[in-house]
Design an enzyme around this catalytic site. Structure first.
Site, PDB file in Angstrom:
ATOM      1  NE  ARG A   1      -1.602   2.670   2.749  1.00 16.87           N
ATOM      2  CZ  ARG A   1      -1.154   3.976   3.097  1.00 16.87           C
ATOM      3  NH1 ARG A   1      -1.172   4.828   2.368  1.00 16.87           N
ATOM      4  NH2 ARG A   1      -0.583   3.850   4.511  1.00 16.87           N
ATOM      5  CG  ASP A   2       2.888   4.618   3.009  1.00 10.45           C
ATOM      6  OD1 ASP A   2       2.776   5.385   2.168  1.00 10.45           O
ATOM      7  OD2 ASP A   2       3.407   4.834   4.002  1.00 10.45           O
TER       8      ASP A   2
ATOM      9  CG  HIS B   1       4.152   4.714   8.955  1.00  9.38           C
ATOM     10  ND1 HIS B   1       3.856   3.857   7.856  1.00  9.38           N
ATOM     11  CD2 HIS B   1       4.665   5.680   7.907  1.00  9.38           C
ATOM     12  CE1 HIS B   1       4.075   4.182   6.880  1.00  9.38           C
ATOM     13  NE2 HIS B   1       4.451   5.506   7.009  1.00  9.38           N
TER      14      HIS B   1
ATOM     15  CB  CYS C   1       2.542  10.955   1.573  1.00  3.02           C
ATOM     16  SG  CYS C   1       0.668  11.791   1.457  1.00  3.02           S
TER      17      CYS C   1
ATOM     18  CG  ASN D   1       7.184   3.816   3.970  1.00  6.83           C
ATOM     19  OD1 ASN D   1       6.573   4.161   4.865  1.00  6.83           O
ATOM     20  ND2 ASN D   1       6.775   3.605   2.639  1.00  6.83           N
TER      21      ASN D   1
END
Length: 311
Positions: A27-28, A219, A252, A261
């Site tokens: 996802r991210d 996170h 993002c 990340n």
């Protein structure tokens, strides 16, 4: 004194601490990439994560695909993921429609992002902080009625690209609201990678006081090369769950210059060498990071795939 410290560290290693690494790559990790992967590729990615030992995976996002085209086909992905004992799939939702889609798709848990900045919240989610807190209350109640755990991620908790420093009191207040509505978990997120270990310590204490007894997840992004230091600080503070993305991909789409990340494989190396167990095969993850880089047509930010493990 040095001998005493060594004995303490030895006892820690002998205790075999365990930290859960929540794989957020599907996802991210993918939502900010120029190349859009189709559902079959995303299912293959998730399957590789499961085969490597990941047991919590953020698999999909139930948002408008016009805003985040990389996340289109969430239902197809959930229909094809391997269902194995002990594996939990999470879906990100931002409103009641997203929750309904997530429940119909068969997720095991839902994650709601609450942004600690009005400007970022409006740009990212089309709603103010107050509006999202109200939406969270409704989502939490409906998820509870459906028997699905609902957790919260507090985004830009360490700093906002538009408003600057995030007041830690605001993070604590969001945590209080999340706790009051029954969040099964609260994640403190450094969405744009500006945080440092001193902030990790401060926010952890504040959120624990505001949401007593609620498990914390962390996170981190490595935008300014502090992500791994922050993650290890969180472990020292008793964190039991850390987010990470295979290959170090991520970011993002609504945050300027928000790079990836922390990489799952690089985090695993740091944890395993520190005597912390995860149940995940570090080398298999590194291989998947290289495989994913090929699909995306861009080098993986992770370093383990290049350097290899040690010894």
């Amino acid at each position: 004194m040095q001998y005493s410290h060594t004995r303490v560290e030895t006892r820690k290693l002998e205790a075999k601490l365990h930290t859960t690494v929540l794989e957020v790559g599907p996802r991210d990790g993918l939502q900010n990439e120029a190349r859009v992967l189709d559902p079959d590729d995303r299912i293959a990615f998730i399957t590789r994560c499961v085969d490597a030992g990941a047991r919590r995976i953020e698999a999909v996002s139930f948002v408008n695909p016009k805003r985040v085209p990389q996340m289109a086909g969430a239902e197809e992905v959930m229909a094809g993921v391997p269902r194995r004992d002990g594996v939990s799939y999470s879906g990100l939702v931002l409103n009641r429609r997203g929750l309904d889609r997530a429940l119909d798709a068969g997720v095991d848990e839902v994650n709601v992002v609450l942004v600690a900045s009005d400007t970022f919240s409006v740009r990212n989610q089309g709603s103010t902080m107050a509006g999202m807190l109200d939406a969270w209350d409704g989502i939490a109640a409906a998820a509870h009625d459906a028997g699905i755990p609902a957790g919260v991620t507090i985004a830009v908790a360490f700093g906002c690209p538009f408003e600057g420093e995030t007041p830690p009191e605001r993070v604590a207040e969001i945590a209080r609201r999340a706790h009051a509505a029954g969040a099964f978990e609260i994640a403190i997120a450094d969405t744009i990678g500006v945080g440092v270990p001193a902030q990790v310590r401060d926010l952890t204490a504040r959120v624990r006081a505001a949401a007593p007894g609620t498990p914390l997840r962390f996170h981190f992004h490595n935008t300014r090369n502090t992500g791994y230091a922050n993650a290890l600080t969180a472990v020292d503070l008793g964190a039991t769950t850390l987010d990470a993305s295979t290959g170090g991909f991520g970011g993002c789409p609504f945050a300027p210059a928000a790079t990836g990340n922390i990489a799952t494989e690089d985090l695993l190396y740091a944890l395993h060498r520190s005597g912390v167990e995860t149940g995940i095969d570090m080398n298999a993850v590194a291989e998947t990071g290289t495989w994913l880089a090929g699909l995306l047509g861009t080098p993986a930010p992770a370093l383990l795939g290049r350097a290899g493990g040690y010894p």
